[in-house]
Design a protein around this motif. Structure first.
Motif, PDB file in Angstrom:
ATOM      1  N   LEU A  69      34.733  38.909  53.632  1.00 25.05           N
ATOM      2  CA  LEU A  69      34.204  38.405  52.369  1.00 25.05           C
ATOM      3  C   LEU A  69      34.331  36.883  52.415  1.00 25.05           C
ATOM      4  CD1 LEU A  69      35.988  41.005  50.057  1.00 25.05           C
ATOM      5  CD2 LEU A  69      33.560  40.984  50.697  1.00 25.05           C
ATOM      6  N   PRO A  70      33.333  36.193  52.973  1.00 22.55           N
ATOM      7  CA  PRO A  70      33.477  34.761  53.264  1.00 22.55           C
ATOM      8  C   PRO A  70      33.669  33.871  52.037  1.00 22.55           C
ATOM      9  CG  PRO A  70      31.212  35.478  53.614  1.00 22.55           C
ATOM     10  CD  PRO A  70      32.028  36.710  53.346  1.00 22.55           C
ATOM     11  N   GLY A  71      33.209  34.276  50.864  1.00 16.38           N
ATOM     12  CA  GLY A  71      33.351  33.440  49.680  1.00 16.38           C
ATOM     13  C   GLY A  71      34.624  33.690  48.894  1.00 16.38           C
ATOM     14  N   LEU A  72      35.549  34.480  49.448  1.00 12.36           N
ATOM     15  CA  LEU A  72      36.761  34.872  48.732  1.00 12.36           C
ATOM     16  C   LEU A  72      37.886  33.865  48.947  1.00 12.36           C
ATOM     17  CD1 LEU A  72      38.389  36.978  47.098  1.00 12.36           C
ATOM     18  CD2 LEU A  72      38.915  38.084  49.290  1.00 12.36           C
ATOM     19  N   ALA A  73      38.457  33.378  47.844  1.00 13.30           N
ATOM     20  CA  ALA A  73      39.651  32.536  47.882  1.00 13.30           C
ATOM     21  C   ALA A  73      40.757  33.271  47.136  1.00 13.30           C
ATOM     22  CB  ALA A  73      39.376  31.188  47.236  1.00 13.30           C
ATOM     23  N   LEU A  74      41.916  33.439  47.772  1.00 17.49           N
ATOM     24  CA  LEU A  74      43.036  34.172  47.187  1.00 17.49           C
ATOM     25  C   LEU A  74      44.045  33.224  46.555  1.00 17.49           C
ATOM     26  CD1 LEU A  74      43.722  36.769  50.012  1.00 17.49           C
ATOM     27  CD2 LEU A  74      42.720  37.222  47.781  1.00 17.49           C
ATOM     28  N   HIS A  75      44.578  33.649  45.409  1.00 20.42           N
ATOM     29  CA  HIS A  75      45.628  32.906  44.716  1.00 20.42           C
ATOM     30  C   HIS A  75      46.669  33.924  44.281  1.00 20.42           C
ATOM     31  CE1 HIS A  75      42.791  29.545  44.454  1.00 20.42           C
ATOM     32  NE2 HIS A  75      41.900  30.476  44.177  1.00 20.42           N
ATOM     33  N   ARG A  76      47.957  33.655  44.554  1.00 23.33           N
ATOM     34  CA  ARG A  76      49.032  34.587  44.221  1.00 23.33           C
ATOM     35  C   ARG A  76      49.944  33.995  43.158  1.00 23.33           C
ATOM     36  NH1 ARG A  76      52.370  34.311  48.270  1.00 23.33           N
ATOM     37  NH2 ARG A  76      53.710  35.892  47.405  1.00 23.33           N
ATOM     38  N   LEU A  77      50.298  34.808  42.158  1.00 29.76           N
ATOM     39  CA  LEU A  77      51.304  34.395  41.181  1.00 29.76           C
ATOM     40  C   LEU A  77      52.695  34.875  41.581  1.00 29.76           C
ATOM     41  CD1 LEU A  77      49.763  34.834  37.610  1.00 29.76           C
ATOM     42  CD2 LEU A  77      50.360  32.737  38.800  1.00 29.76           C
ATOM     43  N   GLY A  78      52.780  35.994  42.289  1.00 28.73           N
ATOM     44  CA  GLY A  78      54.072  36.511  42.745  1.00 28.73           C
ATOM     45  C   GLY A  78      54.963  37.022  41.625  1.00 28.73           C
ATOM     46  N   MET A  79      54.381  37.553  40.573  1.00 28.36           N
ATOM     47  CA  MET A  79      55.150  38.094  39.452  1.00 28.36           C
ATOM     48  C   MET A  79      55.682  39.480  39.807  1.00 28.36           C
ATOM     49  SD  MET A  79      52.672  36.950  36.355  1.00 28.36           S
ATOM     50  CE  MET A  79      53.861  36.409  35.158  1.00 28.36           C
ATOM     51  N   PRO A  80      56.696  39.941  39.075  1.00 32.06           N
ATOM     52  CA  PRO A  80      57.215  41.297  39.336  1.00 32.06           C
ATOM     53  C   PRO A  80      56.203  42.355  38.904  1.00 32.06           C
ATOM     54  CG  PRO A  80      58.313  40.316  37.437  1.00 32.06           C
ATOM     55  CD  PRO A  80      57.425  39.256  38.015  1.00 32.06           C
ATOM     56  N   ASN A  81      56.264  43.488  39.587  1.00 36.44           N
ATOM     57  CA  ASN A  81      55.399  44.610  39.237  1.00 36.44           C
ATOM     58  C   ASN A  81      56.291  45.772  38.839  1.00 36.44           C
ATOM     59  OD1 ASN A  81      53.173  46.208  38.928  1.00 36.44           O
ATOM     60  ND2 ASN A  81      52.559  46.196  41.063  1.00 36.44           N
ATOM     61  N   PRO A  82      56.185  46.302  37.638  1.00 43.09           N
ATOM     62  CA  PRO A  82      55.143  46.093  36.644  1.00 43.09           C
ATOM     63  C   PRO A  82      55.284  44.730  35.963  1.00 43.09           C
ATOM     64  CG  PRO A  82      56.760  47.630  35.782  1.00 43.09           C
ATOM     65  CD  PRO A  82      57.155  47.339  37.195  1.00 43.09           C
ATOM     66  N   LEU A  83      54.142  44.226  35.515  1.00 41.23           N
ATOM     67  CA  LEU A  83      54.118  42.930  34.854  1.00 41.23           C
ATOM     68  C   LEU A  83      54.831  43.011  33.508  1.00 41.23           C
ATOM     69  CD1 LEU A  83      50.398  41.954  35.501  1.00 41.23           C
ATOM     70  CD2 LEU A  83      52.417  40.987  36.620  1.00 41.23           C
ATOM     71  N   PRO A  84      55.708  42.036  33.216  1.00 44.61           N
ATOM     72  CA  PRO A  84      56.352  42.034  31.903  1.00 44.61           C
ATOM     73  C   PRO A  84      55.359  41.621  30.812  1.00 44.61           C
ATOM     74  CG  PRO A  84      56.990  40.097  33.154  1.00 44.61           C
ATOM     75  CD  PRO A  84      56.157  40.953  34.076  1.00 44.61           C
ATOM     76  N   ALA A  85      55.612  42.011  29.592  1.00 42.96           N
ATOM     77  CA  ALA A  85      54.744  41.663  28.464  1.00 42.96           C
ATOM     78  C   ALA A  85      54.646  40.149  28.295  1.00 42.96           C
ATOM     79  CB  ALA A  85      55.258  42.312  27.186  1.00 42.96           C
ATOM     80  N   THR A  86      55.662  39.431  28.723  1.00 44.28           N
ATOM     81  CA  THR A  86      55.676  37.970  28.595  1.00 44.28           C
ATOM     82  C   THR A  86      54.791  37.271  29.618  1.00 44.28           C
ATOM     83  OG1 THR A  86      57.620  37.866  30.019  1.00 44.28           O
ATOM     84  CG2 THR A  86      58.010  37.961  27.634  1.00 44.28           C
TER      85      THR A  86
ATOM     86  N   ALA B 215      42.365  51.287  31.980  1.00 44.13           N
ATOM     87  CA  ALA B 215      42.725  52.702  32.001  1.00 44.13           C
ATOM     88  C   ALA B 215      44.229  52.927  32.041  1.00 44.13           C
ATOM     89  CB  ALA B 215      42.089  53.378  33.213  1.00 44.13           C
ATOM     90  N   ASP B 216      44.973  51.940  32.493  1.00 47.16           N
ATOM     91  CA  ASP B 216      46.414  52.077  32.680  1.00 47.16           C
ATOM     92  C   ASP B 216      47.146  51.267  31.608  1.00 47.16           C
ATOM     93  OD1 ASP B 216      49.005  52.234  33.540  1.00 47.16           O
ATOM     94  OD2 ASP B 216      48.648  51.402  35.525  1.00 47.16           O
ATOM     95  N   PRO B 217      47.911  51.908  30.718  1.00 47.27           N
ATOM     96  CA  PRO B 217      48.618  51.176  29.670  1.00 47.27           C
ATOM     97  C   PRO B 217      49.588  50.137  30.223  1.00 47.27           C
ATOM     98  CG  PRO B 217      48.796  53.549  29.302  1.00 47.27           C
ATOM     99  CD  PRO B 217      48.109  53.357  30.614  1.00 47.27           C
ATOM    100  N   ALA B 218      50.058  50.327  31.452  1.00 52.29           N
ATOM    101  CA  ALA B 218      50.975  49.367  32.059  1.00 52.29           C
ATOM    102  C   ALA B 218      50.293  48.037  32.352  1.00 52.29           C
ATOM    103  CB  ALA B 218      51.567  49.944  33.340  1.00 52.29           C
ATOM    104  N   ARG B 219      48.961  48.027  32.315  1.00 54.34           N
ATOM    105  CA  ARG B 219      48.214  46.800  32.586  1.00 54.34           C
ATOM    106  C   ARG B 219      47.702  46.134  31.306  1.00 54.34           C
ATOM    107  NH1 ARG B 219      45.050  47.886  38.143  1.00 54.34           N
ATOM    108  NH2 ARG B 219      46.852  48.681  39.228  1.00 54.34           N
ATOM    109  N   SER B 220      48.286  46.477  30.189  1.00 53.11           N
ATOM    110  CA  SER B 220      47.810  45.917  28.926  1.00 53.11           C
ATOM    111  C   SER B 220      47.942  44.403  28.886  1.00 53.11           C
ATOM    112  CB  SER B 220      48.539  46.566  27.744  1.00 53.11           C
ATOM    113  OG  SER B 220      49.931  46.314  27.827  1.00 53.11           O
ATOM    114  N   VAL B 221      48.930  43.851  29.589  1.00 54.85           N
ATOM    115  CA  VAL B 221      49.089  42.396  29.625  1.00 54.85           C
ATOM    116  C   VAL B 221      47.893  41.743  30.320  1.00 54.85           C
ATOM    117  CG1 VAL B 221      50.475  42.349  31.747  1.00 54.85           C
ATOM    118  CG2 VAL B 221      50.695  40.514  30.086  1.00 54.85           C
TER     119      VAL B 221
END
Length: 171
Positions: free
Chosen positions: A91-108, A137-143
């Motif tokens: 995918l030549p036009g793809l640029a990746l950026h990582r936040l490195g947050m914990p999974n599952p993501l906290p509400a904050t 579809a996943d309530p854990a991804r509400s953030v």
């Protein structure tokens, strides 16, 4: 035969094209995408990878790492592994950026997600910019859902949804 396509949740102002290699309808433009896990992109028959292939340029924000690490060297190695895996997708036009947050993501995490996505969108987004986000579809991804809704509303950009792991049907 019925064909499933991604459609924006907001009115479309740009022409739509059908990439010959993908088979689904996506705008021919730039996109800012967000995913919780790198596996959304890297898994076989990824709907996210399919949509990304239709854009000339995509900034993908990976919010959390699949594995947690305590050292900077391990995080650097993880980032390099992710980039190498993504490069194999061609995918030549793809640029990746990582936040490195914990999974599952906290509400904050919503503020951090909004700030990171805002950086990728830019101060004055060009016409034809789209936001790609997982289907809610996943309530854990509400953030993530709250963050992308804010970005779409504030910047006035269409929101395209991709099927996440929980909605995927792999042959």
């Amino acid at each position: 035969m019925l064909q499933m396509v991604a459609v924006p949740e907001m009115p479309v102002s740009e022409p739509m094209v059908v990439p010959a290699t993908v088979g689904s309808v996506v705008p021919a433009s730039r996109a800012v995408a967000v995913t919780v896990s790198p596996m959304e992109l890297l898994r076989p028959e990824s709907h996210l990878a399919e949509l990304i292939a239709g854009f000339a340029q995509v900034e993908l924000l990976v919010a959390a790492d699949d594995t947690q690490s305590d050292t900077d060297d391990d995080l650097d190695d993880l980032g390099e592994e992710l980039r190498a895996s993504a490069a194999r997708l061609e995918l030549p036009g793809l640029a990746l950026h990582r936040l490195g947050m914990p999974n599952p993501l906290p509400a904050t995490a919503e503020g951090d997600l909004v700030a990171a996505l805002s950086e990728l969108v830019g101060f004055d987004p060009e016409p034809g910019l789209y936001c790609l986000a997982p289907a809610p579809a996943d309530p854990a991804r509400s953030v993530v859902e709250r963050a992308v809704q804010r970005i779409a509303r504030v910047y006035g950009i269409p929101l395209l949804r991709y099927r996440g792991l929980e909605l995927a049907v792999v042959n």
